[in-house]
Structures are given as structure tokens and as C-alpha cells.
Design a protein around this motif. Structure first.
Motif, short mmCIF file in Angstrom:
data_model
loop_
_atom_site.label_atom_id
_atom_site.label_comp_id
_atom_site.label_asym_id
_atom_site.label_seq_id
_atom_site.Cartn_x
_atom_site.Cartn_y
_atom_site.Cartn_z
N GLY A 282 19.61 50.32 39.90
CA GLY A 282 20.41 49.18 40.33
C GLY A 282 20.59 49.16 41.84
O GLY A 282 20.19 50.07 42.57
N ARG A 283 21.22 48.11 42.32
CA ARG A 283 21.49 47.95 43.74
C ARG A 283 22.51 48.96 44.23
O ARG A 283 23.34 49.45 43.48
N TYR A 450 14.47 45.13 58.75
CA TYR A 450 13.49 45.28 57.67
C TYR A 450 13.13 43.90 57.11
O TYR A 450 13.99 43.02 57.00
N VAL A 451 11.88 43.75 56.70
CA VAL A 451 11.44 42.55 55.99
C VAL A 451 10.68 42.99 54.75
O VAL A 451 9.70 43.75 54.85
N ASP A 452 11.15 42.58 53.58
CA ASP A 452 10.55 42.95 52.29
C ASP A 452 10.41 44.46 52.15
O ASP A 452 9.37 44.99 51.74
N LEU A 506 14.88 49.98 50.49
CA LEU A 506 13.78 49.82 49.54
C LEU A 506 14.31 49.70 48.11
O LEU A 506 13.79 48.90 47.31
N ARG A 507 15.34 50.43 47.77
CA ARG A 507 15.92 50.35 46.43
C ARG A 507 16.50 48.96 46.17
O ARG A 507 16.29 48.39 45.09
N ASN A 508 17.20 48.39 47.14
CA ASN A 508 17.71 47.03 46.96
C ASN A 508 16.59 46.01 46.85
O ASN A 508 16.70 45.02 46.12
N PHE A 509 15.50 46.24 47.59
CA PHE A 509 14.34 45.34 47.48
C PHE A 509 13.74 45.44 46.08
O PHE A 509 13.41 44.42 45.45
N ARG A 510 13.58 46.65 45.58
CA ARG A 510 13.01 46.83 44.25
C ARG A 510 13.90 46.23 43.17
O ARG A 510 13.41 45.73 42.15
N ALA A 511 15.21 46.26 43.38
CA ALA A 511 16.14 45.70 42.39
C ALA A 511 16.02 44.19 42.30
O ALA A 511 16.36 43.58 41.29
N GLY A 512 15.54 43.55 43.38
CA GLY A 512 15.34 42.11 43.37
C GLY A 512 16.61 41.33 43.59
O GLY A 512 17.67 41.88 43.89
#
Length: 523
Positions: A282-283, A450-452, A506-512
């Protein structure tokens, strides 16, 4: 698409199994129309190769040809006429000879085209590139530059601290992170292929037309994509796939084990371990000060869902310029602005205490180029006095070429009251597509953008937050002077009173951007 067409395309791609190959043989031997359909598909492939498309013969296809013909006998092949009606089904031997002849003809068309025109294009160009990135082509290392057209077997090498993006004709966009090496390959028809030797990439793939796809391989796995957003990371023995939107099929090369990975899931392909899809972590919620999900669906109020009291809800003066999207998110246009009705004291106090800050936004800009900078998020009074801002573009007087980027300003005791000097992402890193943008500042003065999920810029600027004004309000979409409008769609905005690490970004990016990303428990 009927079964004969489907199996013929698999045969051309080299993806056909032994069972499917036997099925194709039976169809061609038993059904009079199947051989005509088979020939028509092969004729179309040959026509594509002879015009503008690429030439690619999979090793598996060559193996099939060797099985079919040992060696080929021209006199016997020539008697097979696919389009003439037959009074009785062809023999199994003639079917095998027909398969070999048509495949060899298709390959011949590709060889002629390849020899005549040389390296084949892959309908892709370098869209954005940092210094130090090279394209290895024909034994030479070419400095990568924006606009460079890429050809088959080009190898993109990205050093530490750099990144590059490649864009295809259909708007598929691949962002290659630091310490990454990848080779662009060709595929059948309009299929896009690449091989990720090492490093990581982020792919934004629009829905693909029938018969097209993106195929990404690593030393240990293979992913086939029909339209999605995903993150792929590779080492010699390990591949990790995170799906941000859509669904991707991941196949392990060693044993052909496969798994479907959907939005909010990841899978890791390594030797000797089960290949399964798992929920992404999760985020990050630690030190979260405000959170806006834009899931209200109607009205002019956006609720603070951080759980950090007191709530700091945002309000628009009217619904003009606002549009709630059925798929989620709030579209703003025409200078519309959302702002807090009271001073954002809880943000000021929390960040003063920590001397750190993170601003996160999932947004879809209406245009790649916006100026002002256009305000995505701002804690300020007017255009000249603020605590911080995350925006898009440059100052109004800056040339347009510098406006397709993100910018962050944060006021400190060693900067001016407007938060200058600002930090910018490289030009052409802002696009009119779903984007995850994050700015962080740590206690030691390190600022990162950061971008993506990929670090694009880093600077060190001194000072603290003791000069932040407690009376400033928070706003989205415009400045309080109503002359720095940003246009696009908001999906998520979060502010933290600490600097998120690379791994946490990166974790927040992966969480979407979806609600599931918030509901999943931290691992």
C-alpha cells in the motif's frame, strides 16, 4: 479472427506449441477453405514486409521450417496451389510442403527488403534524453538526442543519474531509468518488441489495435502487453513486473510458466520459485498531512482524507470549469481553482517541526506545455509570496520549448519569498498523459524531483522553514491572483511533513492512483 488465422500468426511469430502445430496441420488437411485462409495471411505478411515494415524471423519459426522440409524439394513444392479448389483434402505430406513453401516465401520477402533498405525502422524516436545516454548502433556509440529516429537492434544505454524516454508512432511511451540497457527489436506487423538486459523501465501503452502489442523481454521472462501502464525491472536472474493500470501476462523463460498480473499487483520471475501475482504494498501513510482522492464524483468540495486533524477541505467558488469524470478524477479548466477556506496551519506547523516536505500528485495534464508556471499545488498568498508550489512549465516569459516540464519552489531562510531558485525536471518530461510527479526536500537541503517513480533532478539548497507564513492557504489549479491556471485532471494529491525516500516514492508509484492503493495494508 478464426482458428486458422490465429494459428498461422502464431506460427509466423514462433510462438506456436507442438499441440497447436499439429492442430494447424489437421485443419489444413481436413478443411478445404483452411489452406486458402492460411495462404492469405501469409500473403498479407509478405506484403507488409515488402513495403514499410520490419523483418524478423523467430528462431522457433526457422526450427519449424527445418522440421517441415529436410531439405526442401522445389519440384514437389511447386505443385501445391493454395487457392485452387480441391476435390479431396490434401495429404499430410503436401500440407507440410505447403507450410514450408509459404513460410520460406514470407522470409524471402523479408530478406529482399532487409538487403535493399538496410536497418529497419521501429517507428520510434528518442523523445527526451539526459546527458550521457548513448545509442549503440552498428558497433558505434552515438550520443542520444531528442528526435533521433531509432532502428532495429539499437541498444539504448543509460548511465547512473540519467534517464531517457522513447515514443512510438502510436503514442506508446517507454521511460528508461538509470543504469539501464535495452535493445529495441522488431516484430511481426505492428508489434513492438524490446529486450531489457538490465535496469528498469516504465511503459505507458495505449490500447493496441487488433493484431498489435508491446512485447518486452528480459534475461529471465517475457511480458506481452495490449494496453496498460507498468514498471519492469531486470537483473540477469530476476524480473519484477508491477502493473499500474490494465493487465499484463508475464511468462518465465526457463519453464514457460505464466501469470496474469492486473492493476495493483506485481509478480517476480526467478528460477525455482512460484510465479504468482501478489498485491502491491500500500501507499506510504507515515507523516501524511493532507490527502485528496478526488472520488467525490460531484459538487464543489474535495475532502481531505489524510486522517490528520484538523481536516483541510478544498472548495471551489462554483462548478464552472470543473468536471467529474466517470472513470475517476476531477478535470479543471478555464482558470478554475480549489482552495482551502482557512489557513493551512497544520501543514506549516508539521513541516516547520521536521524541516522536511514531500508533495505528490497523480495528474493528467491537458497539454504538455503550460506556463506561469501553472499551479498544480500551491501554499501561497499571490504570485510573489509562497511557502511552496508544484507546477508545470516555466515563467510566462520563458520560451515555449522549456514549458514541457515540472517545477517546484519551496521557501527557506536562504531563498527569496517566492521560493526561488526553483528546481525543474528536464524539458519534455511533462506530457499530456497520466503522470506521477513528486517533489521532496530533506533536512540537509537536498531537493529532488521525480517523474513516474524515476529521479529526474536533484539540487542542494540551504536554509530552513522558519520563515513560512501561517496565514497562507492551500490551492489547486491556479494562483490566488487567478493568473497562473493549470488545466488537466487531478487523480490524487498528497503532502507529507517529511522527505520520502527513493524507495518510498517508487512504492507510491507502484500503488497507483486508485483507492485500492490506500486500502492495502503496508507490508
Amino acid at each position: 479472427m478464426n482458428r486458422t488465422e490465429e494459428l498461422t500468426l502464431k506460427l509466423i511469430d514462433g510462438d506456436i506449441s507442438d499441440r497447436e502445430f499439429e492442430e494447424l496441420e489437421r485443419l489444413l488437411a481436413d478443411e478445404p477453405d483452411a489452406l486458402t485462409v492460411h495462404g492469405s495471411v501469409l500473403d498479407l505478411e509478405a506484403a507488409l514486409l515488402s513495403r514499410i515494415e520490419r523483418f524478423d524471423v523467430a528462431p522457433q519459426t526457422m526450427a519449424r521450417i527445418r522440421q517441415l522440409v529436410r531439405p526442401p524439394e522445389p519440384a514437389r513444392i511447386s505443385v501445391v496451389k493454395r487457392r485452387e479448389p480441391r476435390r479431396r483434402p490434401p495429404s499430410r505430406r503436401l500440407v507440410r510442403m505447403a507450410l514450408a513453401a509459404s513460410l520460406l516465401a514470407l522470409i524471402g520477402a523479408g530478406v529482399i527488403y532487409h538487403q535493399r533498405f538496410g536497418s529497419t525502422a521501429v517507428d520510434a524516436r528518442v523523445a527526451q534524453v539526459d546527458e550521457g545516454v548513448v545509442v549503440e548502433r552498428d558497433g558505434q556509440a552515438l550520443p542520444a538526442r531528442a528526435g533521433l529516429k531509432l532502428v532495429a537492434d539499437d541498444r539504448l544505454v543509460v548511465p547512473a543519474g540519467a534517464a531517457a524516454s522513447v515514443e512510438y508512432a502510436d503514442s506508446t511511451r517507454i521511460i528508461f531509468g538509470p543504469q539501464t540497457a535495452a535493445t529495441l527489436q522488431t516484430g511481426r506487423g505492428l508489434t513492438k518488441r524490446l529486450f531489457l538486459q538490465r535496469g528498469n523501465l516504465v511503459a505507458h501503452v495505449p490500447k493496441q489495435a487488433q493484431g498489435t502489442a508491446l512485447e518486452a523481454s528480459t534475461p529471465s521472462a517475457h511480458a506481452r502487453v495490449l494496453g496498460t501502464r507498468f514498471l519492469l525491472a531486470a537483473t540477469p536472474a530476476k524480473t519484477r513486473l508491477d502493473v499500474i493500470e490494465g493487465r499484463v501476462t508475464l511468462t518465465r523463460s526457463a519453464d514457460r510458466a505464466a501469470v496474469h498480473v492486473s492493476r495493483g499487483q506485481f509478480a517476480v520471475a526467478t528460477p525455482g520459485t512460484p510465479l504468482v501475482a501478489q498485491p502491491s504494498p500500500g501507499r506510504i501513510t507515515e507523516s501524511l498531512v493532507v490527502l485528496y482522492r478526488f472520488d467525490e464524483g460531484r459538487g464543489t468540495t474535495v475532502r481531505d482524507q489524510s486522517g490528520f486533524e484538523p481536516s483541510l477541505n478544498l472548495q471551489a467558488e462554483s462548478s464552472e470549469g470543473l468536471r467529474w469524470l466517470p472513470s475517476g478524477g476531477l478535470q479543471v479548466a478555464g482558470g478554475a481553482m480549489l482552495s482551502s477556506t482557512q489557513a493551512a496551519e497544520k501543514i506549516v506547523e508539521a513541516c516547520r517541526a521536521s524541516e522536511e516536505l514531500s508533495i505528490e500528485a497523480w495528474v493528467t495534464p491537458a497539454r504538455a506545455e503550460q506556463a506561469g508556471p501553472a499551479r498544480i499545488v500551491t501554499l501561497s498568498r499571490n504570485t510573489e509570496s509562497r511557502s511552496f508550489a508544484l507546477g508545470q512549465g516555466s515563467r510566462l516569459e520563458t520560451p515555449t520549448a522549456n514549458n514541457a516540464r515540472f517545477v517546484a519552489r519551496v521557501r527557506t531562510t536562504e531563498k527569496d519569498r517566492n521560493g526561488e531558485p526553483a528546481i525543474y525536471s528536464p524539458d519534455q518530461t511533462a506530457v499530456s498523459d497520466l503522470t506521477h510527479a513528486v517533489f521532496t526536500r530533506s533536512r540537509d537541503g537536498t531537493e529532488r524531483l521525480y517523474v513516474d517513480g524515476i529521479l529526474r533532478t536533484q539540487e542542494v539548497r540551504g536554509g530552513g522553514f522558519s520563515n513560512w507564513d501561517r496565514t497562507f492557504r492551500l490551492a489547486l489549479g491556479n494562483e490566488f491572483t487567478r493568473n497562473r491556471a493549470w488545466e488537466g485532471v487531478y487523480h490524487l494529491v498528497a503532502i507529507y511533513s517529511r522527505s520520502l525516500t527513493d524507495a518510498e516514492v517508487l512504492r507510491n508509484f507502484r500503488a497507483g492512483r486508485t483507492i485500492e492503493g490506500l486500502q492495502r495494508q503496508s507490508l
